[in-house]
Write an enzyme that holds these catalytic residues in place. Structure first.
Site, PDB file in Angstrom:
ATOM      1  CD  GLN A 294      62.267  80.892 -65.532  1.00  0.00           C
ATOM      2  OE1 GLN A 294      61.565  80.093 -66.138  1.00  0.00           O
ATOM      3  NE2 GLN A 294      61.777  81.732 -64.640  1.00  0.00           N
TER       4      GLN A 294
ATOM      5  CB  CYS B 299      53.180  68.077 -82.633  1.00  0.00           C
ATOM      6  SG  CYS B 299      53.628  66.636 -81.647  1.00  0.00           S
TER       7      CYS B 299
ATOM      8  CG  ASP C 164      60.128  84.236 -60.073  1.00  0.00           C
ATOM      9  OD1 ASP C 164      58.983  83.836 -60.366  1.00  0.00           O
ATOM     10  OD2 ASP C 164      61.135  83.918 -60.715  1.00  0.00           O
TER      11      ASP C 164
ATOM     12  CD  GLU D  19      64.509  79.111 -53.045  1.00  0.00           C
ATOM     13  OE1 GLU D  19      63.809  78.173 -52.642  1.00  0.00           O
ATOM     14  OE2 GLU D  19      64.124  79.984 -53.843  1.00  0.00           O
TER      15      GLU D  19
ATOM     16  CB  CYS E 101      54.800  80.787 -62.942  1.00  0.00           C
ATOM     17  SG  CYS E 101      54.669  80.039 -61.303  1.00  0.00           S
TER      18      CYS E 101
ATOM     19  CB  CYS F 237      51.681  64.415 -76.561  1.00  0.00           C
ATOM     20  SG  CYS F 237      52.950  65.046 -75.441  1.00  0.00           S
TER      21      CYS F 237
ATOM     22  CB  CYS G 204      51.500  71.234 -76.859  1.00  0.00           C
ATOM     23  SG  CYS G 204      53.261  71.469 -77.072  1.00  0.00           S
TER      24      CYS G 204
END
Length: 458
Positions: A290, A79, A388, A340, A415, A85, A88
């Site tokens: 996702q 990249c 989750d 939820e 996560c 940036c 990433c």
């Protein structure tokens, strides 16, 4: 070293050995036990660095020269704006090196935070082609020197780095973002000025159904008024003829939050559709879905495997969102109950259950730690509970509820390895055993790591 002083000072140039990576992807070096964080440095490297900031217990430095390089270093990240940036953090680390580092990250936090040392951490499950995987782009727009720019934010700032292409976005997302930029520029539609709260176009959100080919574009605007709306819609449709849905979201607030409360369909459908395995999902402008469908299938297959379903089990999905994991589990469970706190997500979950003709699932709005005990009082007994949670981990009251209900198995989809470790410690202290953990690379070239843990009642 005197009390209160540091072994290095600002602007000092020092030679260091990089020992580890932080969870943000920066290298870590130690000088007399004092930690220096160095972006773009890799474990095992020797380097010359310049100290740019010192705090009491740690400091920050800039990499000047790598004097002994890691075998995993990539000399020329593909990249062109990687160094600017903030999207990433790890393109300078080989993909094999990234996978090993993420496995190590999970192991380290389980040992350090959870004091869990006797669990098997599998090698990270990665992608065969770790590029162009994101099915959703959220791109801020702004004006600069009279021209419309679109890109991602520079790391730790709100300065937009203008770009034409992002190598972790699906090509279709790039096409739609560039089409909107070109058309809006010609029509004189102004980008948003965050400081002055002026301009029209705040963000463009592109969503692509990788397995259906359907494409949605969401124009997030500062006000309901959208200049040259008819011409804008027609020009987008001309440039990207296969676009399925064009939507306007109105966000009038001075905020960093992308979406406002009101969404209007300008052309086409309110939803696009995509599939994960054999399950079909309806995706609206604001639905949580996702962003890496290929690895989502890997992640959910792992959760399904750890659930150990035979068709006779009752399962509770404690943070069910739009029902993605619930419907995956329902393929092999007797019955699945999903809860939820976000009402719109539950509406989507019920719609997705109907879409897949699944009648062995029930969804409820509310806090899991309140709804699950109510289910228990109604005589519902869960054999398996799947969680989750968001990055902050499970609510303490939910963990207490799990310990009182005592399901045979808990499957934890995480996560954030740090909050996973914290919550596993609580479950282990309450009579459970963490059997194995499988890291899954959902976001190649970034520092994010997901993991699935199998937890059994002793």
């Amino acid at each position: 070293m005197s009390k209160g002083s540091t072994p290095v000072t600002k602007n000092e140039i020092v030679d260091v050995i990089i020992e580890d990576l932080t969870h943000e992807g920066a290298g870590v070096a130690k000088i007399d036990g004092y930690a220096l964080f160095i972006p773009k440095a890799l474990p095992g490297e020797q380097a010359k660095v310049k100290v740019i900031k010192t705090n009491k217990g740690y400091g920050f430095a800039r990499l000047l020269e790598v004097t002994k390089r890691s075998e995993d270093r990539v000399d020329a990240p593909p990249c062109p704006i990687f160094d600017q940036c903030g999207g990433c953090q790890l393109q300078h680390l080989s993909y094999e090196g990234q996978l090993k580092q993420k496995q190590k990250q999970v192991r380290d936090v389980l040992e350090r935070i959870g004091k869990i040392t006797d669990v098997f951490i599998h090698p990270t499950l990665g992608m065969n082609d770790p590029w162009r995987y994101r099915n959703k782009a959220q791109v801020p727009f702004a004006d600069r020197e009279g021209g419309l720019i679109a890109g991602f934010y520079k790391e730790r700032s709100h300065e937009i780095i203008d770009m034409d292409s992002c190598l972790i976005q699906h090509e279709e997302n790039d096409k739609i973002v560039q089409a909107v930029r070109e058309v809006a520029s010609k029509l004189g539609i102004k980008g948003y000025n965050e400081e002055r709260h002026q301009g029209t176009l705040r963000h463009v959100v592109a969503r692509y159904g990788v397995n259906t080919g359907q494409l949605m574009v969401v124009l997030v605007t500062r006000s309901r008024e959208l200049p040259n709306k008819k011409e804008l819609i027609e020009a987008i449709q001309e440039k990207v003829p296969h676009v399925t849905s064009i939507v306007q979201n109105i966000n009038t607030k001075r905020t960093n939050v992308i979406f406002g409360d009101e969404t209007i369909v300008l052309a086409g459908e309110e939803y696009i559709y995509d599939t994960i395995g054999d399950v079909k999902f309806a995706i609206s402008a604001r639905s949580f879905y996702q962003v890496n469908p290929e690895q989502t299938k890997v992640l959910y297959d792992q959760a399904l495997k750890y659930a150990g379903l035979t068709g006779a089990e009752t399962v509770i999905d404690a943070y069910c969102g739009i029902g993605t994991i619930s419907l995956f589990l329902a393929q092999q469970a007797k019955h699945v109950y999903g809860v939820e706190i976000v009402p719109e997500a539950i509406s989507d979950a019920k719609r997705n259950a109907e879409l897949n003709h699944m009648d062995n699932v029930d969804f409820a709005v509310g806090e899991a730690e309140k709804v699950i005990p109510w289910w228990y009082a109604q005589g519902i007994r869960a054999d398996v509970i799947v969680v989750d949670p968001p990055r902050k981990g499970c609510d303490e009251a939910l963990l207490d509820t799990i310990l009182k209900m005592k399901p045979k198995r808990v499957v934890y989809v995480s996560c954030n390895p740090a909050t996973l470790a914290r919550d596993l410690r609580i479950l282990e202290d309450g009579g459970y055993k963490t059997v194995e953990v499988q890291p899954v690379d959902m976001f190649p070239h970034t520092n994010h790591c997901e993991a699935v843990a199998r937890i059994e009642l002793l």
